[in-house]
Design a protein around this motif. Structure first.
Motif, PDB file in Angstrom:
ATOM      1  N   HIS A   1     -34.662 -10.404   0.884  1.00 45.87           N
ATOM      2  CA  HIS A   1     -35.241 -11.085  -0.570  1.00 45.87           C
ATOM      3  C   HIS A   1     -36.494 -11.688  -0.452  1.00 45.87           C
ATOM      4  O   HIS A   1     -36.924 -11.883  -1.619  1.00 45.87           O
ATOM      5  CB  HIS A   1     -34.012 -12.005  -1.009  1.00 45.87           C
ATOM      6  CG  HIS A   1     -34.035 -13.243  -0.347  1.00 45.87           C
ATOM      7  ND1 HIS A   1     -33.468 -13.367   1.262  1.00 45.87           N
ATOM      8  CD2 HIS A   1     -34.370 -14.493  -0.490  1.00 45.87           C
ATOM      9  CE1 HIS A   1     -33.477 -14.512   1.649  1.00 45.87           C
ATOM     10  NE2 HIS A   1     -34.363 -15.479   0.645  1.00 45.87           N
TER      11      HIS A   1
ATOM     12  N   THR B   1     -40.445 -12.438  -0.348  1.00 46.20           N
ATOM     13  CA  THR B   1     -41.946 -11.842  -0.685  1.00 46.20           C
ATOM     14  C   THR B   1     -42.677 -12.144   0.077  1.00 46.20           C
ATOM     15  O   THR B   1     -43.627 -11.560   0.300  1.00 46.20           O
ATOM     16  CB  THR B   1     -42.275 -12.339  -2.294  1.00 46.20           C
ATOM     17  OG1 THR B   1     -42.398 -13.869  -2.212  1.00 46.20           O
ATOM     18  CG2 THR B   1     -41.174 -11.861  -3.112  1.00 46.20           C
TER      19      THR B   1
ATOM     20  N   PRO C   1     -39.101  -9.544   5.093  1.00 42.18           N
ATOM     21  CA  PRO C   1     -38.277  -8.540   4.572  1.00 42.18           C
ATOM     22  C   PRO C   1     -38.667  -7.183   5.129  1.00 42.18           C
ATOM     23  O   PRO C   1     -37.937  -6.222   4.762  1.00 42.18           O
ATOM     24  CB  PRO C   1     -38.707  -8.412   2.910  1.00 42.18           C
ATOM     25  CG  PRO C   1     -40.283  -8.954   3.202  1.00 42.18           C
ATOM     26  CD  PRO C   1     -40.317  -9.845   4.417  1.00 42.18           C
TER      27      PRO C   1
ATOM     28  N   ASP D   1     -32.840 -15.282  -9.774  1.00 39.25           N
ATOM     29  CA  ASP D   1     -33.482 -15.465  -8.584  1.00 39.25           C
ATOM     30  C   ASP D   1     -32.254 -15.412  -7.331  1.00 39.25           C
ATOM     31  O   ASP D   1     -32.493 -14.740  -6.424  1.00 39.25           O
ATOM     32  CB  ASP D   1     -33.643 -17.008  -8.361  1.00 39.25           C
ATOM     33  CG  ASP D   1     -35.114 -17.410  -9.201  1.00 39.25           C
ATOM     34  OD1 ASP D   1     -35.941 -16.459  -9.348  1.00 39.25           O
ATOM     35  OD2 ASP D   1     -35.336 -18.374  -9.593  1.00 39.25           O
ATOM     36  N   PHE D   2     -31.083 -15.886  -7.782  1.00 37.36           N
ATOM     37  CA  PHE D   2     -29.833 -15.828  -6.780  1.00 37.36           C
ATOM     38  C   PHE D   2     -28.735 -15.589  -7.519  1.00 37.36           C
ATOM     39  O   PHE D   2     -28.198 -16.315  -8.240  1.00 37.36           O
ATOM     40  CB  PHE D   2     -29.855 -16.902  -5.655  1.00 37.36           C
ATOM     41  CG  PHE D   2     -30.880 -16.938  -4.747  1.00 37.36           C
ATOM     42  CD1 PHE D   2     -30.699 -16.377  -3.389  1.00 37.36           C
ATOM     43  CD2 PHE D   2     -32.008 -17.830  -4.733  1.00 37.36           C
ATOM     44  CE1 PHE D   2     -31.683 -16.165  -2.333  1.00 37.36           C
ATOM     45  CE2 PHE D   2     -32.997 -17.916  -3.985  1.00 37.36           C
ATOM     46  CZ  PHE D   2     -32.887 -17.190  -2.818  1.00 37.36           C
TER      47      PHE D   2
ATOM     48  N   GLU E   1     -36.784 -19.311  -1.855  1.00 41.05           N
ATOM     49  CA  GLU E   1     -36.104 -18.418  -0.802  1.00 41.05           C
ATOM     50  C   GLU E   1     -34.822 -18.830  -0.345  1.00 41.05           C
ATOM     51  O   GLU E   1     -34.162 -18.423   0.336  1.00 41.05           O
ATOM     52  CB  GLU E   1     -36.971 -18.624   0.415  1.00 41.05           C
ATOM     53  CG  GLU E   1     -38.385 -17.826   0.018  1.00 41.05           C
ATOM     54  CD  GLU E   1     -39.394 -18.022   1.343  1.00 41.05           C
ATOM     55  OE1 GLU E   1     -40.220 -17.306   1.359  1.00 41.05           O
ATOM     56  OE2 GLU E   1     -39.144 -18.766   2.120  1.00 41.05           O
TER      57      GLU E   1
END
Length: 704
Positions: free
Chosen positions: A10, A12, A185, A409-410, A642
């Motif tokens: 997940h 970036t 990632p 986001d989550f 994150e």
């Protein structure tokens, strides 16, 4: 060479730590600060491939960040970079650390920078603690003295320093002491190959290199006193000189367990909070328990005996570590920070394990480790029972309810409960051990103190009930104890915050009860003044020039680009070209209004520094069209949250600062080059420029 990796699809950005198993206790005893100086030189010296670019400027140009830290037994350089630039960034840093160009001009510049850092920090609480740790060391050990370094300890013989730096680098910055840790990632196989390529850049272990094992440093003195801002005690259990990696990881697990509330029932009611750490900074060869508050010595001695036995258990056997996947500790906000701590600890574990094969350590009951004590004292502390309080009118409470897109986001946040509260212009004083009691019941509790007020958030099943209990048992005080460097305190003022209490809850049904509890707390304002210890530190001043815009999406994106484009140039000009001070940074606050701050901290006459700051920022904006040269880099300019907790905190801060959506979720559909160009031409009519001043006496002023 030691390599570690973790796969997090997940992300970036990738996060990389290159840790050297050498610190300031490995440097020559006659050159305090040499290890610290080498860290500075490595990050600021010109790259081999580009004589005009250092690591710091390279990362500013590539939308990344880089920092470094020299501790007692380890030094780490850590970086964050957009994932598609991982390979170039990692190889650039590894090459610079392995084969740097150490030039006299860079050495001279960085000695001055370290001296400015020393002047800014020498009376800080962190330096007071390190000084106390030194007094607990064996007088014959190198750790018995201050190792920070300054112009006096490093001297002015640049060529002698060049020789010492070269020797220290050759003896310690090699494959026998390097650890590389990457979380990204990218596919595991690709990252494994990258770590192998990075490792080949370092020289092999040289003949007659210093031993990796740690020499015990602790003396017979049982305790040392520290001047602090609150009464506290830190217990430091020295680790044996030979501890296996599995034993060290078991001690880390003990720390995590304690921090989840395991100790609550063992502590006196006068203990406000505690935190356990395996390998704390400045004393990485110990296990630390820091207790805030006061307690009778008899209670502390009982606690000491209890924990000594608890710590002996993982050292009494050879535990097998079955973990194959790294997991951040509960309540982690910044994944990068947690990963860097883990990387440092694993590098230290490598040193502690160096003697294990020859001297395995299995303590018996009569050989439990005995801790040293750091005893902090302050003239005044908060005592809820004694605080004078008055009842104010019940304030209006601003409220927000619902998701606001955080589950984008989550996805796990769609089924999560939370409650967040903000109190303006006051310090939130939770009841003793409140956060640990929350943790023990499975609720995460985070508290943040800012210059303009305090906020607290609870997350998890039962978060609303936990918040009600927190608010009912807490107090607030209108006197806010300043924390951090002057520049850090000034940067906090960038963020716009509400003038009234505010609440954000996940479920609308919980809003009324939380709002009532917050209003009740805000109406009980403690009026007792707060005194901080009087420390005769050198006078200094933080100065920040700010540009504020109303906060439209285009304006918010413009400041993202400006921060990205100006950071390296401002750092170079303010710190190196004009010597304005140790601190020189560009910081952005997103919201409505949105702001950009250019901050320095100086111990010199503040007025000339302020004028030079004005001229530097004016020159940067006179070439403002350069900001738009790389508009495609916008997508790399922000790191998405994150962790789920980070997503909640980011959204909460966005609501408090006057916007419904944080910038990373807003998208760029309403932003284009033409709109940015038009805004640049009108920056003087749309923007509001101010200069903020904060000196070491606490005096704050602002002028246009």
């Amino acid at each position: 060479m030691q390599g570690m990796l973790a796969h997090a699809p997940h992300l970036t950005h990738a996060h990389v730590s290159i840790t050297i198993a050498a610190g300031y206790l490995d440097e020559p005893s006659t050159l305090p600060g040499l290890a610290h100086l080498l860290e500075h030189v490595l990050t600021t010296a010109p790259l081999t491939a580009s004589s005009n670019t250092s690591l710091l400027t390279w990362f500013a140009q590539h939308q990344g960040s880089l920092n470094a830290h020299t501790d007692d037994y380890v030094t780490d350089v850590h970086l964050s970079i957009p994932a598609d630039s991982l390979e170039a960034a990692a190889l650039t840093v590894a090459s610079q650390l392995a084969t740097p160009t150490i030039s006299p001009p860079t050495i001279r510049t960085e000695v001055a920078a370290i001296d400015a850092e020393w002047q800014a920090r020498q009376h800080s609480s962190a330096m007071q603690r390190l000084s106390a740790i030194a007094t607990l060391s064996d007088p014959q050990h190198i750790g018995a003295g201050c190792r920070h370094g300054n112009a006096q300890t490093l001297g002015h013989h640049i060529w002698l320093l060049h020789e010492a730096l070269t020797t220290f680098h050759r003896n310690h910055y090699h494959g026998g002491r390097v650890s590389i840790a990457i979380i990204s990632p990218r596919a595991t196989e690709a990252v494994t190959r990258l770590i192998q390529r990075m490792a080949t850049l370092f020289n092999p272990l040289p003949p007659n290199a210093p031993a990796l094992a740690i020499t015990p440093r602790w003396g017979s003195l049982p305790r040392a006193k520290v001047v602090g801002t609150a009464h506290a005690v830190e217990l430091l259990w020295p680790l044996p000189s030979s501890v296996s990696r599995h034993q060290f990881n078991a001690l880390s697990d003990v720390a995590d367990s304690l921090n989840q509330g395991y100790l609550v029932d063992q502590l006196a009611n006068s203990i406000i909070d505690y935190h356990a750490t395996a390998a704390p900074t400045g004393a990485t060869d110990t296990f630390s328990l820091a207790l805030t508050g006061t307690a009778p010595q008899e209670r502390l001695e009982v606690l000491e005996a209890f924990l000594s036995e608890r710590l002996a258990a993982p050292l009494a056997t050879a535990p097998i570590d079955h973990r194959t996947v790294w997991r951040p500790p509960a309540g982690t906000v910044q994944l990068a920070a947690a990963w860097f701590v883990y990387a440092r600890q694993q590098a230290l574990a490598r040193r502690l394990a160096a003697n294990t094969a020859a001297q395995p350590y299995f303590p018996t009951r009569d050989r439990w480790p005995v801790p040293h004590w750091l005893v902090y004292s302050a003239p005044t502390t908060f005592q809820h029972a004694d605080d004078a309080a008055h009842l104010a009118a019940v304030p209006h409470v601003q409220r927000w309810c619902g998701q606001y897109g955080v589950s984008d986001d989550f996805a796990s946040l769609a089924d999560t409960t939370w409650a967040a509260c903000f109190i303006p212009n006051a310090m939130f004083l939770p009841a003793p051990l409140a956060a640990k009691r929350c943790a023990r019941s499975g609720v995460i509790c985070q508290h943040m103190q800012l210059a303009q007020g305090s906020w607290v958030i609870t997350v998890g099943e039962g978060a609303t009930v936990a918040m009600q209990t927190l608010l009912k048992e807490a107090n607030v005080n209108t006197a806010i104890v300043p924390q951090g460097l002057l520049a850090q305190r000034l940067v906090q003022r960038l963020t716009p915050l509400p003038a009234t209490p505010a609440v954000w809850v996940s479920h609308e049904a919980d809003a009324d009860v939380v709002c009532h509890a917050l209003a009740d707390l805000a109406s009980r304002i403690a009026t007792r003044s707060v005194q901080t210890p009087s420390i005769n530190g050198s006078a200094s001043t933080a100065i920040m020039r700010t540009l504020s815009l109303p906060g439209t999406p285009t304006q918010r994106w413009l400041l993202v680009l400006a921060e990205q484009h100006h950071s390296a140039a401002f750092f170079q000009q303010a710190r190196y070209d004009h010597h304005l001070g140790y601190v020189a940074a560009v910081r952005r606050s997103d919201g409505a209004p949105c702001s950009l701050g250019y901050v320095v901290q100086t111990s010199e006459d503040a007025e000339p520094v302020g004028k030079k700051l004005l001229s530097i920022t004016d020159a940067l904006w006179q070439a403002a069209e350069d900001i738009l040269q790389t508009p495609t880099s916008l997508k790399h300019s922000l790191t998405r949250p994150e962790t789920p907790l980070a997503a909640l905190i980011t959204q909460w801060q966005s609501l408090l600062s006057g916007t419904d959506q944080p910038l990373h979720r807003l998208g760029q559909q309403s932003t284009n080059s033409q709109a940015l160009n038009e805004l640049l031409t009108l920056i003087n009519t749309h923007g509001h420029w101010q200069t903020h001043w904060l000196d070491s006496t606490g005096h704050y002023r602002v002028n246009d």
